[in-house]
Design a protein around this motif. Structure first.
Motif, mmCIF file in Angstrom:
data_model
loop_
_atom_site.group_PDB
_atom_site.id
_atom_site.type_symbol
_atom_site.label_atom_id
_atom_site.label_comp_id
_atom_site.label_asym_id
_atom_site.label_seq_id
_atom_site.Cartn_x
_atom_site.Cartn_y
_atom_site.Cartn_z
ATOM 1 N N SER A 236 -9.645 -83.272 34.518
ATOM 2 C CA SER A 236 -9.885 -82.160 33.606
ATOM 3 C C SER A 236 -8.577 -81.427 33.342
ATOM 4 O O SER A 236 -7.583 -81.620 34.046
ATOM 5 N N GLY A 237 -8.579 -80.572 32.307
ATOM 6 C CA GLY A 237 -7.434 -79.721 32.037
ATOM 7 C C GLY A 237 -6.410 -80.273 31.073
ATOM 8 O O GLY A 237 -5.328 -79.699 30.911
ATOM 9 N N LEU A 238 -6.711 -81.385 30.394
ATOM 10 C CA LEU A 238 -5.765 -81.938 29.428
ATOM 11 C C LEU A 238 -5.573 -80.973 28.264
ATOM 12 O O LEU A 238 -6.541 -80.411 27.738
ATOM 13 N N LEU A 239 -4.329 -80.793 27.839
ATOM 14 C CA LEU A 239 -3.996 -79.850 26.775
ATOM 15 C C LEU A 239 -3.776 -80.568 25.450
ATOM 16 O O LEU A 239 -3.101 -81.609 25.418
ATOM 17 N N PRO A 240 -4.312 -80.044 24.345
ATOM 18 C CA PRO A 240 -3.984 -80.609 23.036
ATOM 19 C C PRO A 240 -2.481 -80.524 22.806
ATOM 20 O O PRO A 240 -1.873 -79.473 22.999
ATOM 21 N N SER A 241 -1.864 -81.637 22.407
ATOM 22 C CA SER A 241 -0.408 -81.673 22.311
ATOM 23 C C SER A 241 0.010 -82.940 21.578
ATOM 24 O O SER A 241 -0.778 -83.894 21.475
ATOM 25 N N PRO A 242 1.261 -83.005 21.090
ATOM 26 C CA PRO A 242 1.757 -84.246 20.488
ATOM 27 C C PRO A 242 1.889 -85.380 21.504
ATOM 28 O O PRO A 242 2.063 -86.529 21.118
ATOM 29 N N ALA A 243 1.844 -85.072 22.792
ATOM 30 C CA ALA A 243 1.912 -86.079 23.851
ATOM 31 C C ALA A 243 0.890 -85.725 24.925
ATOM 32 O O ALA A 243 0.450 -84.580 25.016
ATOM 33 N N VAL A 244 0.512 -86.713 25.724
ATOM 34 C CA VAL A 244 -0.357 -86.431 26.864
ATOM 35 C C VAL A 244 0.496 -85.768 27.937
ATOM 36 O O VAL A 244 1.492 -86.334 28.401
ATOM 37 N N LEU A 245 0.105 -84.560 28.327
ATOM 38 C CA LEU A 245 0.864 -83.774 29.292
ATOM 39 C C LEU A 245 0.149 -83.768 30.640
ATOM 40 O O LEU A 245 -1.078 -83.865 30.701
ATOM 41 N N LYS B 263 -7.286 -83.131 39.206
ATOM 42 C CA LYS B 263 -8.096 -84.278 39.611
ATOM 43 C C LYS B 263 -9.035 -83.845 40.719
ATOM 44 O O LYS B 263 -8.599 -83.357 41.761
ATOM 45 N N ASN B 264 -10.326 -84.008 40.498
ATOM 46 C CA ASN B 264 -11.334 -83.603 41.467
ATOM 47 C C ASN B 264 -11.611 -84.733 42.457
ATOM 48 O O ASN B 264 -11.575 -85.902 42.098
ATOM 49 N N LEU C 51 -14.363 -89.426 26.644
ATOM 50 C CA LEU C 51 -13.326 -89.561 25.635
ATOM 51 C C LEU C 51 -12.896 -88.177 25.186
ATOM 52 O O LEU C 51 -13.731 -87.336 24.840
ATOM 53 N N VAL C 52 -11.600 -87.923 25.198
ATOM 54 C CA VAL C 52 -11.056 -86.603 24.907
ATOM 55 C C VAL C 52 -10.038 -86.702 23.783
ATOM 56 O O VAL C 52 -9.149 -87.557 23.815
ATOM 57 N N ASP C 53 -10.163 -85.848 22.781
ATOM 58 C CA ASP C 53 -9.167 -85.780 21.715
ATOM 59 C C ASP C 53 -8.010 -84.908 22.193
ATOM 60 O O ASP C 53 -8.140 -83.687 22.296
ATOM 61 N N VAL C 54 -6.895 -85.527 22.472
ATOM 62 C CA VAL C 54 -5.713 -84.812 22.947
ATOM 63 C C VAL C 54 -4.640 -84.790 21.867
ATOM 64 O O VAL C 54 -4.195 -83.739 21.425
ATOM 65 N N MET C 55 -4.232 -85.971 21.436
ATOM 66 C CA MET C 55 -3.161 -86.080 20.445
ATOM 67 C C MET C 55 -3.746 -86.163 19.029
ATOM 68 O O MET C 55 -4.752 -86.843 18.809
ATOM 69 N N PRO C 56 -3.131 -85.490 18.058
ATOM 70 C CA PRO C 56 -3.622 -85.537 16.687
ATOM 71 C C PRO C 56 -3.311 -86.882 16.040
ATOM 72 O O PRO C 56 -2.555 -87.695 16.586
#
Length: 527
Positions: A511-520, A526-527, A275-280
């Motif tokens: 991997s590599g998801l960026l914190p942002s207002p949207a999922v980018l 992808k490994n 689980l990853v926190d991406v969007m605020p």
């Protein structure tokens, strides 16, 4: 002529190896399959404020400026810019090598046409063009904005991350009337979309734009180097929350943009899932239709707001306390303009006062139509709970279930509910969107030119103009609070509190998801 037996045998022997090489080439393509937050039906990002359409826009278009993960506005398509000391004259130069997906260069004429169409529909864009004297091309790669009065939030407008985003399109596309949807999906962004790759209700396939030249800076939020590390991204459209969870657990998809609350318990303990926190976090709000009864009456709107029970509504929707927080400010709690000065509104039910106001409003008992998006797990509990609360006040309530795409279309109708219109709907806003009165789309008082519900409040519009013209932060803070009180008193929106949901990915795969207002999807591997 007959083929010699030796050649036939050699050819037959080569077939397995040839097939294997083709298979290896096909499997070498890196494909990320993800379940987006909702179905995508509308592709024109200037025609609707739906977040899913904005997210689609971020895939195939680019912007002049963008917001980094710390909230700073920085150049994206722009190479350099200047502003006069009085903020009346702004000049911009595009960075070299920008091309649309059809190979045509991006020019200043494309920019001017794109901004003109955007400004006809976006509230901040409208303000900017009202203050503007002219916008002119300075050669093929430059343009100049001249204002009649100081306009200090030019960069905020050009780099706003929330719908409607000022995406840049080819001039021929941008010259489509603002009240008509575009037909060509040609941008200059890091991904491309062909018509054959858009399958409504099934999937949307984005392909890497191999001609895209990213900026050299490190990626941050919506700016920096948009380096694409995937050959293809597939948005797999699955409506049922349990189906989404099962698809991720079974490896049929690689990620869920938002975890449904019903699947949270299983996912947070499953070693296959991260689980990853991406969007605020962002706020839920009620939008009332000010054009038709009963919410064309301010007393009826106030009665409906006094029925709100934030804690009960949020708990029903999000289940887990980690997923929600009551908040009475219209701005995101903890943001710079958040305020506890909310007048009569407490976020807790005040049924006695609400019943009194409803009676004074002359409400005739006609059903109040609340739209419920059944295919939007992040929203689909709130309307039903709100309907029950309104019934306790004395409203006759008709909660009508539809899908999100239909809701997005239906909310544009100004007809009575009997003729296909509506009385109220509930929606969700990104935290960045709701952090300032100039980026928060529903804070409008300009009637038909404003957000759905079409409230008319000239004083609210004057306050927004003062906010834009004021550079002093303390004064802006005070004006933002005045705007909040005006919005609540007029029932422009009703805050329901805040919610958030993590993004779920296959552990060790994505991997590599960026914190942002949207999922980018740039920088993602992808490994």
């Amino acid at each position: 002529m007959a083929i010699p037996l030796s050649l036939r045998r050699a050819f037959a022997a080569a077939l397995p190896a040839l097939a294997l090489s083709f298979s290896a080439a096909a499997s070498a393509e890196t494909v990320l399959r993800t379940v987006p937050s909702s179905d995508l039906k509308i592709l024109d990002p200037i025609w609707t404020t739906a977040n899913i359409t904005r997210n689609h826009g971020l895939m195939i278009y680019d912007t002049l400026f963008g917001m980094d993960e710390k909230g700073a506005i920085k150049p994206q398509m722009v190479d350099k810019y200047t502003a006069s000391p009085d903020n009346k004259v702004w000049t911009f130069t595009l960075r070299p090598g920008l091309k649309f997906h059809d190979g045509a260069p991006v020019t200043s004429q494309d920019v001017i046409a794109s901004l003109a169409r955007w400004a006809k529909r976006d509230t901040l864009g409208q303000k900017m063009y009202e203050a503007m004297d002219s916008i002119t091309a300075e050669g093929p790669n430059g343009f100049r904005m001249t204002f009649k009065q100081p306009f200090g939030v030019v960069l905020d407008a050009l780099g706003k991350p929330n719908p409607l985003v000022p995406f840049i399109m080819p001039r021929r596309v941008a010259e489509t009337p603002a009240d008509k949807q575009i037909e060509e999906m040609i941008g200059s962004g890091p991904f491309t979309l062909a018509k054959a790759d858009f399958r409504p209700g099934d999937r949307v396939i984005y392909r890497k734009n191999t001609a895209y030249v990213p900026r050299k800076e490190a990626p941050s939020g919506l700016v920096g180097g948009k380096v694409v590390k995937l050959d293809r991204v597939e948005w797999v459209l699955l409506r049922d929350p349990q189906t989404q969870v099962n698809a991720l657990l079974n490896g049929e998809v690689d990620m869920l943009e938002t975890v449904p609350s019903s699947g949270y318990t299983d996912m947070r303990t499953n070693q296959k899932i991260e689980l990853v926190d991406v969007m605020p976090a962002g706020p839920f709000t009620v939008i009332y239709n000010h054009k038709v009864a009963p919410f064309n009456n301010p007393k009826a709107r106030k009665a409906a707001m006094l029925a709100i029970n934030q804690e009960a509504m949020l708990r029903a929707q999000a289940t887990f306390r980690d997923f929600y927080k009551p908040c009475t400010s219209i701005y995101l709690c903890g943001s710079v303009y958040a305020s506890d000065k909310t007048g009569f509104f407490t976020g807790k039910p005040q049924f006695e006062e609400a019943r009194k106001l409803l009676k004074e409003s002359g409400y005739d008992g006609k059903p109040v139509v609340i739209l419920l998006p059944g295919d939007a797990p992040a929203l689909n509990k709130l309307p039903a709970i709100y309907g029950q609360l309104l019934k306790q006040v004395g409203f006759n309530v008709d909660v009508q279930t539809t899908d999100w795409a239909t809701l997005v279309t239906r909310r544009t109708k100004k007809d009575s509910p009997e003729s296909g219109g509506w009385n109220a709907f509930i929606t969700f806003w990104g935290g960045v969107d709701a952090s300032s009165p100039i980026t928060y789309s529903p804070l409008t008082g300009n009637g038909d030119q404003g957000y759905f519900g079409w409230p008319v409040d000239p004083e609210l519009e004057k306050l927004k103009t003062r906010f834009i013209e004021t550079a002093d932060f303390a004064q802006r803070k005070d004006i933002a609070t005045q705007i909040q009180l005006r919005v609540l008193e007029g029932g422009v929106i009703a805050p329901l509190g805040e919610g958030k949901a993590p993004t779920a990915v296959r552990r060790g795969v994505v991997s590599g998801l960026l914190p942002s207002p949207a999922v980018l999807y740039w920088n993602v591997r992808k490994n």
